[in-house]
Design a protein around this motif. Structure first.
Motif, PDB file in Angstrom:
ATOM      1  N   SER A 180      41.754  43.887  38.371  1.00  0.00           N
ATOM      2  CA  SER A 180      42.862  43.540  37.477  1.00  0.00           C
ATOM      3  C   SER A 180      44.108  43.279  38.308  1.00  0.00           C
ATOM      4  O   SER A 180      44.138  43.563  39.517  1.00  0.00           O
ATOM      5  CB  SER A 180      43.121  44.678  36.487  1.00  0.00           C
ATOM      6  N   SER A 181      45.134  42.761  37.672  1.00  0.00           N
ATOM      7  CA  SER A 181      46.413  42.556  38.354  1.00  0.00           C
ATOM      8  C   SER A 181      47.349  43.739  38.130  1.00  0.00           C
ATOM      9  O   SER A 181      48.488  43.726  38.575  1.00  0.00           O
ATOM     10  CB  SER A 181      47.078  41.270  37.846  1.00  0.00           C
ATOM     11  N   HIS A 184      47.851  45.201  32.906  1.00  0.00           N
ATOM     12  CA  HIS A 184      47.523  44.133  31.954  1.00  0.00           C
ATOM     13  C   HIS A 184      48.306  44.338  30.663  1.00  0.00           C
ATOM     14  O   HIS A 184      49.534  44.415  30.697  1.00  0.00           O
ATOM     15  CB  HIS A 184      46.013  44.031  31.729  1.00  0.00           C
ATOM     16  N   THR A 222      48.688  39.742  32.712  1.00  0.00           N
ATOM     17  CA  THR A 222      47.245  39.932  32.688  1.00  0.00           C
ATOM     18  C   THR A 222      46.551  38.810  33.465  1.00  0.00           C
ATOM     19  O   THR A 222      46.895  37.638  33.323  1.00  0.00           O
ATOM     20  CB  THR A 222      46.744  39.941  31.233  1.00  0.00           C
ATOM     21  N   LYS A 223      45.573  39.182  34.265  1.00  0.00           N
ATOM     22  CA  LYS A 223      44.861  38.182  35.064  1.00  0.00           C
ATOM     23  C   LYS A 223      43.962  37.331  34.168  1.00  0.00           C
ATOM     24  O   LYS A 223      43.311  37.836  33.246  1.00  0.00           O
ATOM     25  CB  LYS A 223      44.035  38.869  36.147  1.00  0.00           C
ATOM     26  N   TYR A 225      40.627  35.129  33.941  1.00  0.00           N
ATOM     27  CA  TYR A 225      39.350  35.053  34.644  1.00  0.00           C
ATOM     28  C   TYR A 225      38.546  33.802  34.290  1.00  0.00           C
ATOM     29  O   TYR A 225      37.425  33.624  34.765  1.00  0.00           O
ATOM     30  CB  TYR A 225      38.515  36.296  34.322  1.00  0.00           C
ATOM     31  N   ILE A 322      39.717  36.830  44.114  1.00  0.00           N
ATOM     32  CA  ILE A 322      39.658  38.034  43.284  1.00  0.00           C
ATOM     33  C   ILE A 322      38.944  39.140  44.049  1.00  0.00           C
ATOM     34  O   ILE A 322      37.802  38.959  44.497  1.00  0.00           O
ATOM     35  CB  ILE A 322      38.914  37.774  41.958  1.00  0.00           C
TER      36      ILE A 322
END
Length: 340
Positions: A180-181, A184, A222-223, A225, A322
């Motif tokens: 995750s970044s 989130h 939030t990343k 994907y 990632i």
């Protein structure tokens, strides 16, 4: 009296639409029919599908917005909004097609909300979906001065024969975590409670958290994907199941992609938990169990593949920038997560 005296400025609303129209149009795909301003957005089904299935998802950003309001920073929450929706439908293998937003405020502030829309535009572009339309509601007396709320939904598409529903998952398969970044968009009620109880401000800094302020860390978006996962599917990586780790953390979300007779053993030492979670745990005296049941703990998305595909899968996502970890394996069980 008129509507403006009651707190609703219709003309300001029209000007706001004009202000954002060019930015919104920059997200359009070739399947978009018409432009912004109609009663409904029109989108043509992409060519090449034999049995197209539409998959939809909806979400909001929650109390993370409180931090955006307090810091008067509105450029990232739109990304969060898109990510929370598109990452959800991605778990079925769906490609996001279009997104719509709903934005409500007490008094329309065009510059402020244009920042929010710009974040949505960024999220849509990074996900390859069109911002097909939306609604802006001015609701005087309903929200505090300067505050707003946002919600959205997206629609994606997948070939019926390629829907990923977890039914092919077997014992011995492995779980690959995509980092995750940060926090989130879940668990912010607890985050805010900890900050409040410690008497800290959002510009707080400490060695444990690095150079960024607490507010900057919390507003990290939030990343997304979508592109790396869709790329993995297109290159032939046989993903059997996927989970977006949102509210409820790994224990609640990872079982959602499992058959009812399978569980996953997850090794807690298989990935590095980001500093912000360690800091929150210590400052709030939060148990590890509650941390795992509230936050993503550094795992934003999980894919399940056969063990022999693990190295190839990890290499693919790491080449996409990632951080990726093998965190567990599928075992016989009752759709639960077992930490060890």
């Amino acid at each position: 009296m008129d509507y403006k005296q009651a707190g609703v400025d219709v003309e300001a609303g029209r000007e706001f639409v004009k202000k954002i129209s060019e930015n919104v149009a920059s997200t359009y795909r070739r399947e978009v029919l018409g432009g912004l301003g109609g009663f409904g957005g029109c989108f043509e089904i992409p060519a090449g599908y034999q049995q197209p299935v539409l998959i939809s998802g909806t979400d909001g950003v929650g109390t993370k917005l409180k931090i955006a309001h307090q810091l008067n920073r509105h450029d990232t929450v739109g990304i969060d909004l898109v990510a929370m929706c598109v990452n959800d439908i991605l778990t079925s293998g769906a490609e996001p097609l279009f997104f719509l937003d709903y934005l409500a405020t007490g008094k329309l502030n065009g510059n402020q909300l244009a920042e929010v829309i710009n974040g949505i535009v960024i999220g849509c572009k990074e996900s390859g979906c069109a911002l097909l339309g939306g609604e802006t509601a001015e609701m005087p007396g309903f929200y505090q001065q300067g505050e707003y709320d946002i919600a959205g939904f997206c629609v994606g598409i997948v070939e019926k024969s390629r829907i990923i529903d977890g039914s092919a998952i077997q014992a011995g398969n492995v779980a690959i975590a995509l980092s995750s970044s940060g926090i989130h968009s879940n668990g912010f009620s607890l985050v805010r409670k900890i900050i409040e109880s410690e008497g800290l401000s959002w510009d707080y800094q400490c060695e444990e958290l690095g150079e960024k302020t607490l507010g900057e860390i919390c507003l990290t978006p939030t990343k997304l994907y979508v592109k790396p996962v869709l790329s993995a599917l297109k290159t032939g990586i046989p993903i059997k199941g996927m989970a977006h780790i949102t509210g409820g953390g790994i224990p609640e979300n990872l079982p959602r992609c499992l058959p009812t007779d399978k569980s996953i053993e997850v090794k807690l030492d298989s990935w590095t938990i980001p500093p912000i979670f360690q800091w929150l745990k210590k400052k709030g005296n939060v148990s590890l169990e509650d941390m795992l049941n509230t936050f993503n703990m550094g795992v934003g998305f999980v894919v399940i593949v056969e063990a022999q595909e693990a190295d190839k899968t990890i290499q693919h996502f790491q080449s996409s920038g990632i951080d990726t970890f093998l965190i567990g394996k599928v075992i016989e069980g009752k759709q639960t997560i077992i930490f060890n």
